[in-house]
Motif scaffolding. Sequence first.
Motif, PDB file in Angstrom:
ATOM      1  N   CYS A  65       0.840  -1.193   0.000  1.00  0.00           N
ATOM      2  CA  CYS A  65       0.000   0.000   0.000  1.00  0.00           C
ATOM      3  C   CYS A  65       0.877   1.245   0.000  1.00  0.00           C
ATOM      4  O   CYS A  65       2.027   1.213   0.449  1.00  0.00           O
ATOM      5  CB  CYS A  65      -0.947   0.017   1.204  1.00  0.00           C
ATOM      6  SG  CYS A  65      -0.180   0.426   2.772  1.00  0.00           S
TER       7      CYS A  65
ATOM      8  N   GLU B 160      -2.419   5.862   1.431  1.00  0.00           N
ATOM      9  CA  GLU B 160      -3.525   4.951   1.717  1.00  0.00           C
ATOM     10  C   GLU B 160      -3.683   4.680   3.210  1.00  0.00           C
ATOM     11  O   GLU B 160      -4.796   4.393   3.678  1.00  0.00           O
ATOM     12  CB  GLU B 160      -3.312   3.606   1.007  1.00  0.00           C
ATOM     13  CG  GLU B 160      -3.450   3.639  -0.495  1.00  0.00           C
ATOM     14  CD  GLU B 160      -3.325   2.252  -1.097  1.00  0.00           C
ATOM     15  OE1 GLU B 160      -4.367   1.588  -1.280  1.00  0.00           O
ATOM     16  OE2 GLU B 160      -2.184   1.825  -1.376  1.00  0.00           O
TER      17      GLU B 160
ATOM     18  N   ASP C 277      -7.447  -4.503   2.464  1.00  0.00           N
ATOM     19  CA  ASP C 277      -8.588  -4.172   1.609  1.00  0.00           C
ATOM     20  C   ASP C 277      -9.926  -4.361   2.319  1.00  0.00           C
ATOM     21  O   ASP C 277     -10.883  -3.623   2.058  1.00  0.00           O
ATOM     22  CB  ASP C 277      -8.572  -5.031   0.340  1.00  0.00           C
ATOM     23  CG  ASP C 277      -7.489  -4.604  -0.644  1.00  0.00           C
ATOM     24  OD1 ASP C 277      -7.029  -3.450  -0.555  1.00  0.00           O
ATOM     25  OD2 ASP C 277      -7.089  -5.437  -1.483  1.00  0.00           O
TER      26      ASP C 277
ATOM     27  N   LYS D  69      -6.417   3.146   7.966  1.00  0.00           N
ATOM     28  CA  LYS D  69      -6.719   3.759   6.672  1.00  0.00           C
ATOM     29  C   LYS D  69      -6.866   5.271   6.835  1.00  0.00           C
ATOM     30  O   LYS D  69      -7.293   5.763   7.879  1.00  0.00           O
ATOM     31  CB  LYS D  69      -7.981   3.145   6.078  1.00  0.00           C
ATOM     32  CG  LYS D  69      -7.740   1.741   5.517  1.00  0.00           C
ATOM     33  CD  LYS D  69      -8.947   1.192   4.800  1.00  0.00           C
ATOM     34  CE  LYS D  69      -8.630  -0.142   4.141  1.00  0.00           C
ATOM     35  NZ  LYS D  69      -9.800  -0.766   3.499  1.00  0.00           N
ATOM     36  N   LYS D  70      -6.508   5.967   5.789  1.00  0.00           N
ATOM     37  CA  LYS D  70      -6.393   7.426   5.855  1.00  0.00           C
ATOM     38  C   LYS D  70      -7.672   8.117   6.324  1.00  0.00           C
ATOM     39  O   LYS D  70      -7.621   9.131   7.017  1.00  0.00           O
ATOM     40  CB  LYS D  70      -5.980   7.978   4.488  1.00  0.00           C
ATOM     41  CG  LYS D  70      -4.488   7.900   4.204  1.00  0.00           C
ATOM     42  CD  LYS D  70      -3.697   8.857   5.089  1.00  0.00           C
ATOM     43  CE  LYS D  70      -2.229   8.898   4.674  1.00  0.00           C
ATOM     44  NZ  LYS D  70      -1.457   9.842   5.509  1.00  0.00           N
TER      45      LYS D  70
END
Length: 364
Positions: A63, A67, A207, A230-231
């Motif tokens: 990633c 991300e 994911d 995650k961002k």
Amino acid sequence: MPATSLCQDETCPPYSLMDDYSEGAHPQILEALLRTNSTQQVSYGGDEYSDAARQLIREKIDCAEDEADIFFVPSGTSANLISIASCLRPYEAVITLESGHIACKEAGAIEATGHKLILVPPVDGKMTTTNLQKSLQQNQFFPHMAKPRLLYISNASETGTVYTKRELTNLSAVCKQNNLLLLMDGARIGTALCSKKNDMTLRDIFDFVDIFWIGGTKAGALMGEAIVVKKHLAEGFVFHLKQHGALLAKGRILGVQFMELFRDDLFFTLAGHANAMAEKISANFEYLGHELAVETATNQVFVILPQNLVRRLQDRFRFYTWEQLDDGRVVVRIVTSWATDEMQVDKFNAWVAQWTAAAKDFSV
């Protein structure tokens, strides 16, 4: 691989198969800490070693920096507590298994932040979409009930089982349909990924979940876990670290360890060793006719034994008594680690074989 124990006679204290953190740290990690010890570094995780560790972890996940953010914390409880507290409003609740670590092993840490835990029965140690959907249906009387907002799971589970890609895909889909965040506790994510039952990569996990963490404490580090956020959830996360006492001035200590674990795949090598030792113990029990309480998939072995055999084994080995059965037999948990000595595993298996053969029956 771990060094052979120097103490091999019967005067030695019992060898521990109790957990995967009885030993200190892998020698390569200790050497790395010594090698970098005298360098001056930026504090609070801004050091070059933490930056390098973050980059190595991102490479393993596949990633980009935009991300996800990665944060290092000292313990699994702090990883769970901060991850959950960072993204829930006071009236929002966590769905977790009855056997979940946050439900029964963290002294009510999540409840102490004001978040209700909604407990769900496990199936093979795991959450199922059926049980998740049932739990959601039973907790919709708003505003009189706490609002489910996050699903918490562990991989490997508390009984050592692992989620398949299909199972995680389906759980993720239900979460998205119901506006739930998905958090994966990764205290033993290394042994899960190295399991023969595993069909997922770190990228797959990234994911399907919103937050997960990579356990170092049970994977050869002195201490430390790496939270992958995650961002869309990462803004302000560092403030939660600070408020909960997990933002270390000498954050380099955690960064160096994760840099070493992921520099040359030491993390996966050590997890593979732990699994191999557990498989060896499990196979011996099955060969001798003892019943496994749970199919062995990672570094935890759950086996049903007669009490007389348990008492004999406890003279020479330490392990956890998990459950007392109605028929008088006992479920015991045996845990192998990155440092488990194969010679001790062979001795354990030999004692089990000897006492099993000598027993006239397995009555208590």
